[in-house]
Scaffold this active site. Structure first.
Site, PDB file in Angstrom:
ATOM      1  N   LYS A   1     -73.928 -72.924   6.304  1.00  0.00           N
ATOM      2  CA  LYS A   1     -74.825 -73.525   5.313  1.00  0.00           C
ATOM      3  C   LYS A   1     -76.062 -72.653   5.105  1.00  0.00           C
ATOM      4  CE  LYS A   1     -73.753 -78.351   6.471  1.00  0.00           C
ATOM      5  NZ  LYS A   1     -73.348 -78.939   5.215  1.00  0.00           N
TER       6      LYS A   1
ATOM      7  N   LYS B   1     -64.348 -76.205  15.234  1.00  0.00           N
ATOM      8  CA  LYS B   1     -64.968 -77.030  16.271  1.00  0.00           C
ATOM      9  C   LYS B   1     -64.422 -78.450  16.164  1.00  0.00           C
ATOM     10  CE  LYS B   1     -68.078 -80.083  14.957  1.00  0.00           C
ATOM     11  NZ  LYS B   1     -68.119 -81.295  15.131  1.00  0.00           N
TER      12      LYS B   1
ATOM     13  N   GLY C   1     -53.447 -81.435   6.304  1.00  0.00           N
ATOM     14  CA  GLY C   1     -54.502 -82.296   6.855  1.00  0.00           C
ATOM     15  C   GLY C   1     -55.708 -82.523   5.957  1.00  0.00           C
TER      16      GLY C   1
ATOM     17  N   LEU D   1     -59.063 -81.862   6.571  1.00  0.00           N
ATOM     18  CA  LEU D   1     -60.042 -80.771   6.421  1.00  0.00           C
ATOM     19  C   LEU D   1     -59.550 -79.707   5.439  1.00  0.00           C
ATOM     20  CD1 LEU D   1     -62.736 -79.603   7.621  1.00  0.00           C
ATOM     21  CD2 LEU D   1     -61.292 -78.218   9.084  1.00  0.00           C
TER      22      LEU D   1
ATOM     23  N   GLY E   1     -52.020 -76.799  10.084  1.00  0.00           N
ATOM     24  CA  GLY E   1     -52.569 -78.126   9.747  1.00  0.00           C
ATOM     25  C   GLY E   1     -52.776 -78.221   8.244  1.00  0.00           C
TER      26      GLY E   1
ATOM     27  N   HIS F   1     -69.074 -75.252  10.966  1.00  0.00           N
ATOM     28  CA  HIS F   1     -69.379 -75.067   9.541  1.00  0.00           C
ATOM     29  C   HIS F   1     -70.874 -75.157   9.232  1.00  0.00           C
ATOM     30  CE1 HIS F   1     -70.028 -79.352   8.524  1.00  0.00           C
ATOM     31  NE2 HIS F   1     -69.206 -79.558   9.513  1.00  0.00           N
TER      32      HIS F   1
ATOM     33  N   HIS G   1     -73.430 -78.796  16.277  1.00  0.00           N
ATOM     34  CA  HIS G   1     -74.377 -78.692  15.159  1.00  0.00           C
ATOM     35  C   HIS G   1     -75.846 -78.710  15.620  1.00  0.00           C
ATOM     36  CE1 HIS G   1     -70.912 -79.204  12.739  1.00  0.00           C
ATOM     37  NE2 HIS G   1     -70.939 -80.508  12.583  1.00  0.00           N
TER      38      HIS G   1
ATOM     39  N   ASP H   1     -69.568 -85.280  18.590  1.00  0.00           N
ATOM     40  CA  ASP H   1     -69.298 -84.690  17.283  1.00  0.00           C
ATOM     41  C   ASP H   1     -70.491 -83.888  16.773  1.00  0.00           C
ATOM     42  OD1 ASP H   1     -67.626 -84.309  15.071  1.00  0.00           O
ATOM     43  OD2 ASP H   1     -68.616 -85.889  13.937  1.00  0.00           O
TER      44      ASP H   1
HETATM   45  N1  LIG Z   1     -62.011 -83.317   8.687  1.00  0.00           N
HETATM   46  C1  LIG Z   1     -63.226 -82.866   8.890  1.00  0.00           C
HETATM   47  O1  LIG Z   1     -64.147 -83.115   8.117  1.00  0.00           O
HETATM   48  C2  LIG Z   1     -63.520 -81.993  10.099  1.00  0.00           C
HETATM   49  C3  LIG Z   1     -64.821 -81.541  10.305  1.00  0.00           C
HETATM   50  C4  LIG Z   1     -65.081 -80.703  11.378  1.00  0.00           C
HETATM   51  C5  LIG Z   1     -64.064 -80.334  12.234  1.00  0.00           C
HETATM   52  N2  LIG Z   1     -62.810 -80.803  12.047  1.00  0.00           N
HETATM   53  C6  LIG Z   1     -61.752 -80.380  12.973  1.00  0.00           C
HETATM   54  O2  LIG Z   1     -60.780 -79.675  12.247  1.00  0.00           O
HETATM   55  C7  LIG Z   1     -59.468 -79.933  12.736  1.00  0.00           C
HETATM   56  C8  LIG Z   1     -58.615 -80.502  11.633  1.00  0.00           C
HETATM   57  O3  LIG Z   1     -59.215 -81.674  11.127  1.00  0.00           O
HETATM   58  P1  LIG Z   1     -58.448 -82.685  10.174  1.00  0.00           P
HETATM   59  O4  LIG Z   1     -59.422 -83.735   9.841  1.00  0.00           O
HETATM   60  O5  LIG Z   1     -57.802 -81.927   9.065  1.00  0.00           O
HETATM   61  O6  LIG Z   1     -57.354 -83.266  11.153  1.00  0.00           O
HETATM   62  P2  LIG Z   1     -56.035 -84.067  10.805  1.00  0.00           P
HETATM   63  O7  LIG Z   1     -55.949 -84.348   9.345  1.00  0.00           O
HETATM   64  O8  LIG Z   1     -55.976 -85.215  11.743  1.00  0.00           O
HETATM   65  O9  LIG Z   1     -54.921 -83.047  11.265  1.00  0.00           O
HETATM   66  C9  LIG Z   1     -54.569 -81.882  10.529  1.00  0.00           C
HETATM   67  C10 LIG Z   1     -53.068 -81.700  10.576  1.00  0.00           C
HETATM   68  O10 LIG Z   1     -52.684 -81.407  11.922  1.00  0.00           O
HETATM   69  C11 LIG Z   1     -51.419 -81.997  12.192  1.00  0.00           C
HETATM   70  N3  LIG Z   1     -51.606 -82.887  13.347  1.00  0.00           N
HETATM   71  C12 LIG Z   1     -52.396 -83.970  13.448  1.00  0.00           C
HETATM   72  N4  LIG Z   1     -52.323 -84.502  14.675  1.00  0.00           N
HETATM   73  C13 LIG Z   1     -51.446 -83.751  15.371  1.00  0.00           C
HETATM   74  C14 LIG Z   1     -50.959 -83.785  16.688  1.00  0.00           C
HETATM   75  N5  LIG Z   1     -51.359 -84.694  17.568  1.00  0.00           N
HETATM   76  N6  LIG Z   1     -50.098 -82.833  17.066  1.00  0.00           N
HETATM   77  C15 LIG Z   1     -49.708 -81.884  16.213  1.00  0.00           C
HETATM   78  N7  LIG Z   1     -50.151 -81.807  14.933  1.00  0.00           N
HETATM   79  C16 LIG Z   1     -50.998 -82.725  14.523  1.00  0.00           C
HETATM   80  C17 LIG Z   1     -51.027 -82.780  10.963  1.00  0.00           C
HETATM   81  O11 LIG Z   1     -50.136 -81.962  10.206  1.00  0.00           O
HETATM   82  P3  LIG Z   1     -48.538 -82.062  10.344  1.00  0.00           P
HETATM   83  O12 LIG Z   1     -48.206 -83.372  10.974  1.00  0.00           O
HETATM   84  O13 LIG Z   1     -48.040 -81.951   8.937  1.00  0.00           O
HETATM   85  O14 LIG Z   1     -48.192 -80.909  11.175  1.00  0.00           O
HETATM   86  C18 LIG Z   1     -52.299 -82.938  10.182  1.00  0.00           C
HETATM   87  O15 LIG Z   1     -52.089 -82.982   8.794  1.00  0.00           O
HETATM   88  C19 LIG Z   1     -59.666 -80.883  13.912  1.00  0.00           C
HETATM   89  O16 LIG Z   1     -59.746 -80.127  15.087  1.00  0.00           O
HETATM   90  C20 LIG Z   1     -60.990 -81.538  13.616  1.00  0.00           C
HETATM   91  O17 LIG Z   1     -61.611 -81.980  14.774  1.00  0.00           O
HETATM   92  C21 LIG Z   1     -62.513 -81.630  10.989  1.00  0.00           C
END
Ligand SMILES: NC(=O)c1ccc[n+]([C@@H]2O[C@H](COP(=O)([O-])OP(=O)(O)OC[C@H]3O[C@@H](n4cnc5c(N)ncnc54)[C@H](OP(=O)(O)O)[C@@H]3O)[C@@H](O)[C@H]2O)c1
Length: 555
Positions: free
Chosen positions: A257, A223, A89, A91, A86, A253, A315, A310
């Site tokens: 902290k 998570k 993405g 995160l 990812g 995460h 958390h 969430d």
């Molecule tokens: N963002 C936050 O602040 C945050 C906080 C806590 C937890 N999380 C968790 O961390 C994980 C990543 O978060 P994120 O915000 O970075 O997510 P994201 O940007 O939606 O997805 C990360 C990457 O995964 C790939 N992807 C997205 N949807 C997909 C799908 N349906 N099938 C296959 N690949 C897919 C994409 O890369 P490619 O298309 O280039 O492969 C995307 O750039 C998630 O499980 C999220 O719930 C995120």
């Protein structure tokens, strides 16, 4: 006492006033208890300090190690490859690249390491490096240019599909090339992708040969692990079919902290406070996680998740566990103790679920002087959406010292201010006098992190008039604090799991909250509107008021 803490005698220094204490026996006595940092002998007070490189040796306190729980004292020395799934993405760019770079800048990483980004998006190595660099510069005002250049040299990209075994075989080959000449490397696979992809990644790590004999592979899984108990069980099965529990690091995460860890350390280091934490003295506990932010272009994720899933499932449950768990000195038993605290939580009996839980959704309003749209007007959100952006829940625990104490949890987006805190209200004293209020302890985890203890003192004079006496201490970062992902990544590189979740903890949390989530998902369950910039729906005051209580304000 020396038998309790036998190996540590060379690890505590004594300040210069203690020059007469030079015998081994004296030193051993000093080391008997790591919590005794001062001692008195012949009317003099001597101060102990831990010697710098003895951290690892400070073991043995009831079979325990404070240092194991505070492992960020260490630097990584073992070479490692870090594969980030990812890599394109949100995160990854927001948190993970900056955190890894900070570790490198602070000299916490070994000479031999590599970051390999894996994603489907087409990118060259250089384009990926540009993306990583940009995310670091966005996070840090002035990175060290030389160290940043050295860090970027270790960054590589691998385009692939998460469900293609061949792409993983090619990844394994790339890793072998990068690791040539390294001594005893470890591999870390970070799952920064939606949970629906976890199974394919773990399967192909094994089939494609990234998980190979003689090279430990640690799977760091973001998570939420699933969206309910059923999907969690499926992910657990998928991960476990290839990896042992020891190889799986479930990351929340919050547990990285400093302020959240301090909930535990506050109890660990203050037996006097610990004695106050019991149902005969405490009236109720409130845990609030408020944020002024909205969904920040993450409608795709949030629409299916909502605030209750969430925030509460991981958390807030962790905050509950750290507050109510048995204080554990043994690093090995630390997670079991946390899991045990979770296992004791229960939903209070209620004829109607609405007595236990309440949900809301923000409408347009003003946050920090800026007009913001309502949730249903946000980009990519269904205009009829029933996703909650606020929730409040009442919980109880069977842990005997907390039995009968209600815990009120609330969390929401687009609220007035950023603040995450635990507030403990002690029993109201008997008619003390004018102006007196109950004693309260606030442990503030986000916002102006720190602690406040509200006591009462009588004003001078013949009348019993009282005013608050506030003991307040902001959380100050001495020396070398790390961002939460940095702290956890360093611990994963070391193979330390105390601040990662176990499957058992996640499972218990889903099991407890699944019925609540089902209730909230029903079309017939009320969804209270609140204006952005408020502290949530008006209905929460009436809801908590039914128990004769109110949400606490910090004085
Ligand atoms: N963002 C936050 O602040 C945050 C906080 C806590 C937890 N999380 C968790 O961390 C994980 C990543 O978060 P994120 O915000 O970075 O997510 P994201 O940007 O939606 O997805 C990360 C990457 O995964 C790939 N992807 C997205 N949807 C997909 C799908 N349906 N099938 C296959 N690949 C897919 C994409 O890369 P490619 O298309 O280039 O492969 C995307 O750039 C998630 O499980 C999220 O719930 C995120």
């Amino acid at each position: 006492m020396s038998h309790i803490f036998p190996h540590a005698r060379d690890c505590w220094g004594v300040d210069h006033r203690a020059s007469s204490l030079t015998t081994t026996r004296d030193s051993a006595m000093l080391c008997a208890d790591p919590s005794e940092t001062q001692f008195r002998r012949q009317e003099k007070v001597y101060v102990l300090y831990p010697k710098a490189d003895c951290a690892l040796a400070l073991k043995g306190y009831n079979g325990a190690s404070m240092v194991d729980l505070q492992s960020s004292l260490l630097s990584a020395s073992q070479p490692f490859s870090f594969v980030l799934f990812g890599a394109s993405g949100h995160l990854a760019q927001l948190k993970i690249y900056p955190a890894l770079y900070i570790l490198a800048e602070k000299g916490r990483l070994p000479d031999d390491y590599a970051l390999v980004g894996f994603a489907r998006s087409p990118m060259t190595d250089d384009e990926f490096r540009g993306m990583v660099e940009q995310s670091i510069r966005k996070d840090l005002i002035e990175p060290n240019e030389k160290k940043l250049a050295a860090f970027l040299e270790r960054v590589h990209y691998h385009q692939g599909n998460y469900d293609e075994e061949d792409d993983f075989a090619a990844l394994a080959k790339k890793l072998r090339g990068l690791e040539k000449g390294w001594k005893n490397p470890v591999r870390l696979a970070y799952y920064s992708v939606p949970p629906s992809v976890f199974g394919a990644i773990s399967e192909n790590l094994c089939k494609g040969g990234v998980h190979e004999e003689g090279i430990p592979l640690r799977n760091i899984v973001e998570k939420p692990v699933g969206g309910d108990l059923k999907s969690f069980e499926l992910i657990k099965k998928q991960l476990s079919s290839c990896f042992s529990d020891e190889e799986i690091y479930l990351l929340d995460h919050y547990l990285g902290k400093e302020a959240v860890r301090n909930v535990f350390y506050l109890r660990y280091a203050n037996p006097v406070l610990e004695r106050l934490f019991k149902n005969t003295l405490i009236e109720y506990v409130e845990i609030t996680a408020a944020e002024p932010g909205g969904i920040e272009q993450r409608a795709g994720y949030f629409e299916h998740t909502g605030t209750f899933r969430d925030m509460f499932q991981s958390h807030l449950m962790m905050a509950m566990a750290l507050l109510t768990m048995r204080v554990q000195h043994d690093a090995d038993g630390f997670r079991e103790s946390r899991a045990n605290a979770l296992s004791q939580l229960y939903l209070p009996p209620a004829t109607d679920m609405d007595d236990i839980v309440l949900q809301g959704q923000y409408a347009a309003g003003t946050v920090n002087g800026k007009s913001v749209p309502g949730y249903r007007e946000e980009q990519d959100v269904d205009p009829q959406s029933r996703t909650n952006t606020f929730a409040a829940l009442r919980l109880m625990t069977r842990i005997s010292r907390w039995e009968g104490v209600p815990f009120y949890l609330r969390s929401g987006k687009r609220l007035q201010k950023k603040e995450t805190r635990i507030s403990i209200q002690f029993q109201v004293p008997h008619a003390v006098g004018e102006g007196s209020t109950p004693n309260r302890l606030h442990v503030i985890l986000q916002g102006e992190a720190g602690m406040r203890f509200e006591l009462q003192t009588k004003l001078g004079g013949t009348e019993p008039v009282f005013r608050p006496l506030v003991l307040s201490d902001p959380l100050i970062c001495f020396g070398d604090c790390l961002p939460e992902h940095g702290m956890l990544l360093l611990e994963a590189i070391h193979g330390r799991k105390q601040w990662f979740l176990s499957f058992e903890e996640v499972q218990m949390s889903w099991r407890l909250l699944d019925p609540v989530q089902s209730h909230l998902s029903k079309d017939t369950t009320a969804l209270h509107e609140y204006p952005a910039g408020s502290m949530g729906p008006e209905a929460i005051h009436e809801w908590i008021g039914r128990d004769g209580r109110s949400w606490q304000e910090i004085a």
